[in-house]
Every structure is written in structure tokens, then in C-alpha cells.
Write a protein that holds these residues in place. Structure first.
Motif: not given
Length: 254
Positions: A73-74, A76, A125, A129, A165, A192, A196, A219, A221, A224, A227
Motif C-alpha cells: 500500500f502506498h 498516505s 515511499h 511523493h 514515487s 496494479d 487510486f 500495488s 493505496h 481510498h 480499497t
């Protein structure tokens, strides 16, 4: 155990500006077999003062024979959504890897321990970003180093993995800079979720389960809602295929 990776063929040269800048020689990036052990992380004296002694490899996926995957997970976004996601994975007994953005950790420092205390993994990460491959060398180095310092301050370690990033694959220069800062490897992915783009929970679930197989790195995030809503179905689908969600370090070590 052997794992599948993009092998970094890079040479390193010189210093630029305030940070260490690595320039890589010619060569192709090929997916090959490599064996690697240890947890990585950048400890001790400042890496900026040390010569580069290794070249980071880019991990795209683990061994295809593995009965496990890594959900990454990215890191933020809305901390309330992050906490909801954390509750879902903890309830399912899954382990994940969060590649944290340093500026997010500045705003939400408690999130770092929340993930680690749940048995999950944190990585780097970048600090802000931004498009790291488009930056001058000193600036890209600083992006990695500043996030590493945030992680070290909050958790005692900079983590084992760096993810660039705004790029799926790190440039040769960025891979060398990550290695200079002690990172075990640069983390890419082979699935992916495109979460996002906020396509909705059903679309996220279909895309992940449609592409995942043994050893996959997915991948996703934080931040969201779709998600979080998709996660129970994704976890159920993985379980039905006999695939266990584990951390990247566990996947690489299997």
C-alpha cells in the motif's frame, strides 16, 4: 530460496550537491533469479558519508511457486480509512506492507506504530511523493533520505524497502541512491489495482483477483474508500485460491 526479480545492472559514480548521487553504467534490466537474505534498513553512520557498496535490486514479484502474495500500500491519505483497512487485515490474519510517505508520517506519526504493532511492514515511499525520476540527483537523494529519517525516528529502523514515487520502476540513479542509504531493494509490482482512480470496490476486486498469482506483489493505496470496501472480497478470493497475504520481506524470504 530463488525469487524472480528485475536485476539492477548499475554502476555508481560521484557526489552531487548536498546528497550522494549515483550514475549508472549501461546495461539492461532483466528479470532473473537471485538469492538475497537479511532485513535491510539503514542504520548507524550517515549513508551520505559512506561510499556505495551495493546495488539495489528491483523486486517485481516473488517466486511463482509461493503460495503467498504481498499486498502493498502506498502510505498516505485519510488516517480514518487507514485505520479501517488495518482493522480488516488484522481481522483476517493477513500481513501487509505499507510504503509510507514521509510527509504523511509527519502529520500522522502514530500510524507507523499502528502498522508495526499489528505485525505489518513499513517501507520508504519518499518524503513528498513527487516525480522522483525527474528530479535533480541531490533532490531525489534527499527525498529518500528524509523519509528514511522519519521512519527511523518513529520506529528505530528505516525499513527494508524503498518504492519510487510516481513511477513503477526506479531509474538506475534512484536505485543506486536507495542502496547507498542501506535499502535492501526497490519495490515494484506485477499487479496494479488502479484503486487510486476510484473505480469502485467491485472493479478493484476484479482487477486484483484477475491478475494475481503465486508470488505476486499487488500495488494498492491507503486513503481510498473503495480499497477498504474491496479488501474483504480480495482477502476471501485469495484464501479461496490458497494464497496467503504476507509481507514483502516474508515473500522474498520464502
Amino acid at each position: 530460496m530463488t525469487i524472480q526479480r528485475r536485476t539492477v545492472l548499475a554502476g555508481v559514480a560521484g557526489l552531487a550537491g548536498a546528497g550522494l548521487c549515483a550514475a549508472c553504467g549501461a546495461g539492461s534490466s532483466l528479470r532473473g533469479a537471485a538469492t538475497r537474505r537479511g532485513t535491510g534498513g539503514s542504520e548507524g553512520a550517515s549513508a551520505a558519508a559512506r561510499p556505495v557498496r551495493s546495488r539495489a535490486e528491483e523486486v517485481v514479484h516473488g517466486a511463482r511457486t509461493a503460495r503467498a502474495v504481498a499486498l502493498t500500500f502506498h502510505g498516505s491519505g485519510d488516517p480514518a480509512l487507514a485505520r479501517r483497512l488495518l482493522r480488516e487485515v488484522n481481522a483476517a490474519g493477513a500481513s501487509i506492507t505499507v510504503m509510507a510517505v514521509g510527509s504523511w508520517l509527519d502529520e500522522e506519526p502514530r500510524m507507523a506504530r499502528s502498522f508495526l504493532d499489528g505485525g505489518h511492514e513499513l517501507g520508504n515511499h519518499t518524503q513528498n511523493h513527487r516525480d522522483i525520476d525527474a528530479m535533480p540527483a541531490a533532490a531525489s537523494y534527499a527525498e529518500i533520505a528524509q523519509c528514511a529519517e522519519r521512519l527511523r525516528k518513529l520506529t528505530g529502523t528505516a525499513g527494508a524497502w524503498f518504492r519510487p514515487s510516481q513511477a513503477q520502476h526506479a531509474s538506475p540513479r534512484v536505485r543506486a541512491q536507495a542502496a547507498a542509504l542501506g535499502y535492501r531493494g526497490c519495490l515494484s509490482w506485477d499487479v496494479d489495482s488502479l484503486d487510486f482512480t476510484d473505480p469502485g470496490a467491485s472493479a478493484i476486486t476484479r482487477r486484483v483477483l484477475g491478475g494475481v498469482r503465486g508470488g505476486s506483489v499487488v500495488s494498492m493505496h491507503l486513503g481510498h474508500a473503495g480499497t477498504v470496501e474491496a479488501l474483504p472480497s480480495i482477502l476471501d478470493g485469495l484464501r479461496g485460491r490458497g494464497l496467503r497475504p504476507i509481507t514483502v520481506s516474508e515473500l522474498v524470504g520464502t
